[in-house]
Write an enzyme that holds these catalytic residues in place. Structure first.
Site, short mmCIF file in Angstrom:
data_model
loop_
_atom_site.label_atom_id
_atom_site.label_comp_id
_atom_site.label_asym_id
_atom_site.label_seq_id
_atom_site.Cartn_x
_atom_site.Cartn_y
_atom_site.Cartn_z
N ASP A 107 -0.73 -2.52 11.28
CA ASP A 107 0.55 -3.11 11.71
C ASP A 107 0.32 -3.77 13.08
OD1 ASP A 107 3.27 -3.59 12.00
OD2 ASP A 107 3.77 -1.57 12.57
N PHE A 156 9.32 -3.42 7.16
CA PHE A 156 8.93 -2.04 6.88
C PHE A 156 8.75 -1.87 5.38
CE2 PHE A 156 9.48 2.45 6.15
CZ PHE A 156 8.68 2.99 7.14
N ARG A 169 6.09 8.46 -0.63
CA ARG A 169 4.64 8.24 -0.75
C ARG A 169 4.19 8.20 -2.21
NH1 ARG A 169 2.40 8.87 4.40
NH2 ARG A 169 3.31 10.50 5.70
P1 5GP Z 1 -0.37 0.45 13.95
O1 5GP Z 1 -1.04 1.42 14.87
O2 5GP Z 1 -1.36 -0.56 13.33
O3 5GP Z 1 0.81 -0.23 14.59
O4 5GP Z 1 0.29 1.26 12.75
C1 5GP Z 1 -0.33 2.35 12.25
C2 5GP Z 1 0.49 3.21 11.35
O5 5GP Z 1 1.91 3.00 11.41
C3 5GP Z 1 0.11 2.98 9.90
O6 5GP Z 1 -1.10 3.65 9.56
C4 5GP Z 1 1.33 3.52 9.17
O7 5GP Z 1 1.20 4.91 8.98
C5 5GP Z 1 2.48 3.20 10.12
N1 5GP Z 1 3.16 1.98 9.68
C6 5GP Z 1 3.09 0.76 10.21
N2 5GP Z 1 3.84 -0.13 9.52
C7 5GP Z 1 4.42 0.57 8.51
C8 5GP Z 1 5.33 0.20 7.45
O8 5GP Z 1 5.76 -0.94 7.25
N3 5GP Z 1 5.70 1.21 6.61
C9 5GP Z 1 5.27 2.50 6.76
N4 5GP Z 1 5.71 3.38 5.87
N5 5GP Z 1 4.42 2.87 7.74
C10 5GP Z 1 4.00 1.91 8.61
#
Ligand code: 5GP
Length: 180
Positions: A107, A156, A169
């Site tokens: 993300d 999201f 999940r």
């Molecule tokens: P980052 O560190 O790249 O911002 O995000 C890491 C974690 O945030 C991902 O491994 C995931 O668990 C959670 N995450 C980020 N975007 C989403 C999303 O759109 N949906 C869900 N369910 N989890 C997300």
């Protein structure tokens, strides 16, 4: 395809079908299988979100390969290090191994950007990232995923291992949040 679903106060609408996911994960697995022939790669899946992707992808790997599952814990470091992310459950020797990190979604990239140095310190032979999803428009840290299932918009998403407040999940397809 499944209908709209509601979890707590949020409504989610179908986004990527089970069949499309299966086909894409099979193709990714085939590509990794070819790229790593003779290298006995070690897959490191980051829990919780990647467990479905990891299980499905790994079943498409036919070469000799290993897989391990870790959890990441984040704690406050010093003012110079900022937030530090450390791995729980990483028992394998990574030195001289070909490592493929398995993520559910990149993300902002913050998680992997904080965690990858811990892997690099152990001097693997190579280090690549395979992620089920990538949100390029949300990326804030210089993280490059080598294998990407789907690029998705900055919304999201839920299902196929990804949760909303612990739920969803187990959904076999991917859903996206309907904004209020
Ligand atoms: P980052 O560190 O790249 O911002 O995000 C890491 C974690 O945030 C991902 O491994 C995931 O668990 C959670 N995450 C980020 N975007 C989403 C999303 O759109 N949906 C869900 N369910 N989890 C997300």
């Amino acid at each position: 395809m499944a209908a709209t679903i509601k979890i707590h106060d949020k409504v989610f609408t179908p986004f990527i079908s089970k069949e499309t996911i299966e086909q894409r994960v099979a193709a990714l697995g085939k590509q990794i299988d070819e790229d790593y022939a003779g290298k006995n790669p070690l897959f490191i899946a980051i829990l919780n979100g990647s467990f479905i992707f990891a299980a499905d992808l790994f079943r498409h790997i036919t070469i000799d390969a290993e897989i391990s599952f870790i959890k990441l814990a984040s704690y406050k470091g010093t003012s110079s290090t900022g937030n530090v992310v450390t791995a729980i459950g990483m028992e394998e020797q990574l030195h001289h191994r070909h490592i493929i990190i398995l993520e559910d979604i990149v993300d902002t990239g913050k998680t992997l950007y904080s965690f990858l140095p811990e892997i690099e310190l152990r001097q693997p032979a190579s280090l690549k990232i395979a992620t089920f999803l990538s949100k390029p428009s949300a990326l804030k840290h210089p993280v490059h995923a080598d294998y990407i299932g789907f690029e998705v918009p900055n919304k999201f998403v839920l299902g196929y291992g990804l949760d909303y407040d612990g739920h969803g999940r187990n959904l076999p397809e991917l859903y996206e949040l309907v904004e209020d």
